[in-house]
Design an enzyme around this catalytic site. Structure first.
Site, PDB file in Angstrom:
ATOM      1  N   SER A 119       1.952   7.023  11.315  1.00  0.00           N
ATOM      2  CA  SER A 119       2.266   8.201  10.499  1.00  0.00           C
ATOM      3  C   SER A 119       3.099   9.185  11.308  1.00  0.00           C
ATOM      4  O   SER A 119       4.055   9.788  10.794  1.00  0.00           O
ATOM      5  CB  SER A 119       0.973   8.878  10.031  1.00  0.00           C
ATOM      6  OG  SER A 119       0.200   7.961   9.300  1.00  0.00           O
ATOM      7  N   HIS A 124      -3.008  -3.782  12.474  1.00  0.00           N
ATOM      8  CA  HIS A 124      -1.583  -4.109  12.522  1.00  0.00           C
ATOM      9  C   HIS A 124      -1.298  -5.251  13.498  1.00  0.00           C
ATOM     10  O   HIS A 124      -2.191  -5.747  14.160  1.00  0.00           O
ATOM     11  CB  HIS A 124      -0.782  -2.847  12.825  1.00  0.00           C
ATOM     12  CG  HIS A 124      -0.896  -1.842  11.713  1.00  0.00           C
ATOM     13  ND1 HIS A 124       0.093  -1.618  10.801  1.00  0.00           N
ATOM     14  CD2 HIS A 124      -1.931  -1.063  11.341  1.00  0.00           C
ATOM     15  CE1 HIS A 124      -0.315  -0.721   9.930  1.00  0.00           C
ATOM     16  NE2 HIS A 124      -1.547  -0.360  10.224  1.00  0.00           N
TER      17      HIS A 124
HETATM   18  C1  LIG Z   1       3.385   1.029   5.552  1.00  0.00           C
HETATM   19  C2  LIG Z   1       2.599   1.942   6.439  1.00  0.00           C
HETATM   20  N1  LIG Z   1       3.205   2.994   6.991  1.00  0.00           N
HETATM   21  C3  LIG Z   1       2.546   3.834   7.799  1.00  0.00           C
HETATM   22  C4  LIG Z   1       1.217   3.651   8.101  1.00  0.00           C
HETATM   23  C5  LIG Z   1       0.510   4.632   8.976  1.00  0.00           C
HETATM   24  O1  LIG Z   1       0.125   4.111  10.212  1.00  0.00           O
HETATM   25  P1  LIG Z   1      -1.036   4.824  11.046  1.00  0.00           P
HETATM   26  O2  LIG Z   1      -2.324   4.432  10.416  1.00  0.00           O
HETATM   27  O3  LIG Z   1      -0.881   4.269  12.425  1.00  0.00           O
HETATM   28  O4  LIG Z   1      -0.792   6.271  10.983  1.00  0.00           O
HETATM   29  C6  LIG Z   1       0.534   2.583   7.540  1.00  0.00           C
HETATM   30  C7  LIG Z   1      -0.888   2.371   7.843  1.00  0.00           C
HETATM   31  O5  LIG Z   1      -1.439   1.330   7.767  1.00  0.00           O
HETATM   32  C8  LIG Z   1       1.237   1.702   6.681  1.00  0.00           C
HETATM   33  O6  LIG Z   1       0.627   0.675   6.094  1.00  0.00           O
END
Ligand SMILES: Cc1ncc(COP(=O)(O)O)c(C=O)c1O
Length: 510
Positions: free
Chosen positions: A97, A257
């Site tokens: 994010s 991930h």
């Molecule tokens: C497509 C996508 N973008 C961004 C994110 C955000 O990642 P994070 O959880 O590391 O903030 C996610 C989370 O799974 C996601 O699926």
């Protein structure tokens, strides 16, 4: 006898490895002969961290070094990830994010040419269904997300709606995710961006290890002549990892991930030295200086600058060219990530293998489920395990984040019934994150309070709604064993038979 520090560290790491081998044996990759499952009928998560004593020892080693803030491990991690992807720079951050926030914020920089810089009120095209933080940075920067629909079978944006969303003078960028490890139609998106001189941010958080290929003639027209490192489809095609076609792309290293460091992410800067400088500045408090952690005077002019209204010789380390953040991860996280990068080829292969196993196993249920198709695929042959392709000449190779299926409207159950049933059997599933984001409370509230804050390029988004109502996904992560996947297939088959039986029971017997 007192041990020297180096010997002490070696001993601590030896014990750490012994400890981890014993207590973490259920977290090893499914293909690892040392993997042991303590409970054969235990929970099957949809995803999770997969590691061995190597990651634990790396974390402990970096912790003993106690650099703490992003330092030598971070530097090496960034270079190794950039080397894997074949991009100019990767900048490690504390989440996917944050990576999305930085990537979009970077495009607001006054260092960019005026006509390309995102200003408040400018528009960024995205799609309706997916993860919220692909979209929220657009709003957080005072820009307007313009929504197009998703294709329910790929989960991705509908490339045929891009022109409908375009507003001359207003549209500055496209920002979208490769849904669940399925690349979006880069051929169409890149041509659109080139036609209108737009930025492209690929949210590659769920898609590390996916590749996209196209005929060389088309690739060169779009400005690409090189393959990514390790990829080759012959002289007539160009094949590259997703996350290396746009201007910027983002990764998440949260446990589900493709690689993990607990919390974490990265912004990948494909080519531009200027974008590298800008993203780094936004990540590091907005500062103008580019000194690495622990260094004070990389430019050799720390006290020699005369900039704007600042006093002459003002310390360059404390000069700010952006309204930035501090979004760096810790050095021990990067140390874990470095071990995980080495596992990437094995992890990617496992995700592909697991998707195929589930797809073949669930193939007999295709009258009740529509199964996700890789972008550009038109069909799947379960016997051969191969896809048929559309006439575009473009192809995708998916490093699947999950196994997405849509419950057909005629099925005698809904996707949430299946999700609930599997949860009762300790099998983890997920929805396609926020589904149609426009139906989420935060977006509904915004539309009520400030309808001008976002725009729909099309009157309806039925694809995104279909994904919200009918889609569910199982995991494909490299910790899944064949036995676990077979149990999932069996449980889904049993559930379907039960529901079909109930649906076919004459009313008088109920
Ligand atoms: C497509 C996508 N973008 C961004 C994110 C955000 O990642 P994070 O959880 O590391 O903030 C996610 C989370 O799974 C996601 O699926």
């Amino acid at each position: 006898m007192t041990l020297e520090p180096a010997d002490l560290k070696a001993e601590i790491l030896r014990l750490t490895r012994d400890y981890s081998r014993q207590v973490h044996r259920g977290f090893r990759p499914a293909a690892d002969p040392l993997r042991v499952e303590d409970d054969q009928d235990g929970p099957i998560p949809y995803a999770g961290r997969v590691f061995t004593e190597d990651e634990v020892a790396a974390a402990v080693s970096a912790t003993l070094d106690f650099w703490l803030t992003l330092g030598p491990e971070g530097e090496a991690f960034q270079q190794e990830l950039a080397g894997f992807l074949g991009v100019r720079t990767c900048l490690a951050v504390n989440s996917g994010s944050s990576a999305n926030l930085l990537a979009l914020s970077a495009l607001t920089s006054p260092l960019l040419p005026k006509e390309r810089r995102l200003q408040p009120g400018d528009e960024v095209i995205t799609c309706a269904a997916g993860f919220p933080t692909t979209v929220t940075p657009i709003l957080q920067n005072g820009c307007i997300p313009v929504f197009i629909d998703n294709d329910p079978l790929t989960g991705n944006l509908r490339g045929d709606q891009l022109e409908l969303a375009y507003a001359p003078g207003k549209t500055k960028a496209v920002m979208a995710a490769h849904a669940l490890g399925n690349p979006f139609d880069l051929g169409v998106v890149l041509a659109f961006c080139k036609r209108h001189n737009l930025w492209l941010i690929e949210d590659n958080c769920d898609a590390l290890g996916c590749s996209y290929s196209m005929p060389r003639s088309l690739a060169e027209e779009l400005g690409f002549s090189n393959n990514s490192p390790g990829l080759d489809e012959g002289p007539d095609r160009v094949v590259r990892w997703t996350g290396t076609w746009g201007d910027l792309s983002t990764q998440s290293f949260y446990p589900p991930h493709h690689l993990t460091m607990g919390e974490g992410g990265s912004v990948n800067i494909v080519n531009s030295a200027l974008l590298k400088r800008i993203v780094e500045s936004f990540r590091d408090w907005g500062r103008d200086c580019w000194c690495p952690s622990g260094k004070d005077d990389t430019c050799g002019k720390r006290y020699d600058w005369q900039l704007g209204e600042l006093p002459s010789g003002y310390d360059h380390k404390y000069i700010y060219s952006h309204f930035g953040y501090n979004l760096k991860p810790l050095d021990p996280q990067a140390a874990i990530g470095r071990v995980q990068i080495r596992r990437l080829p094995e992890f990617i292969a496992a995700r592909k293998h697991n998707w195929l196993h589930l797809r073949r196993g669930l193939a007999p249920l295709s009258d009740l489920f529509s199964f996700c198709l890789p972008t550009h695929a038109t069909g799947f042959d379960p016997e051969e395990g191969t896809f048929s392709w559309d006439g575009s000449g473009c192809r995708t190779d998916c490093s699947w984040f999950g196994f997405l299926l849509l419950v057909r409207p005629e099925a005698p159950f809904a996707s949430h019934d299946l999700g609930r049933h599997l949860a009762e059997q300790k099998v983890g599933t997920r929805m396609l994150f926020g589904g149609n984001l426009l139906r989420q409370p935060a977006f509904v509230q915004l539309r009520k309070e400030r309808p001008e804050a976002l725009r729909l390029a099309v009157p309806e988004t039925p694809g995104a709604d279909q994904l919200m109502r009918q889609a569910i996904f199982l995991g494909t992560y490299p910790g899944l064993t064949t036995r676990m996947m077979n149990r999932e297939i069996q449980l889904i088959g049993d559930f379907v038979s039960l529901r079909q039986g109930a649906a076919h029971t004459p009313a008088s017997c109920v």
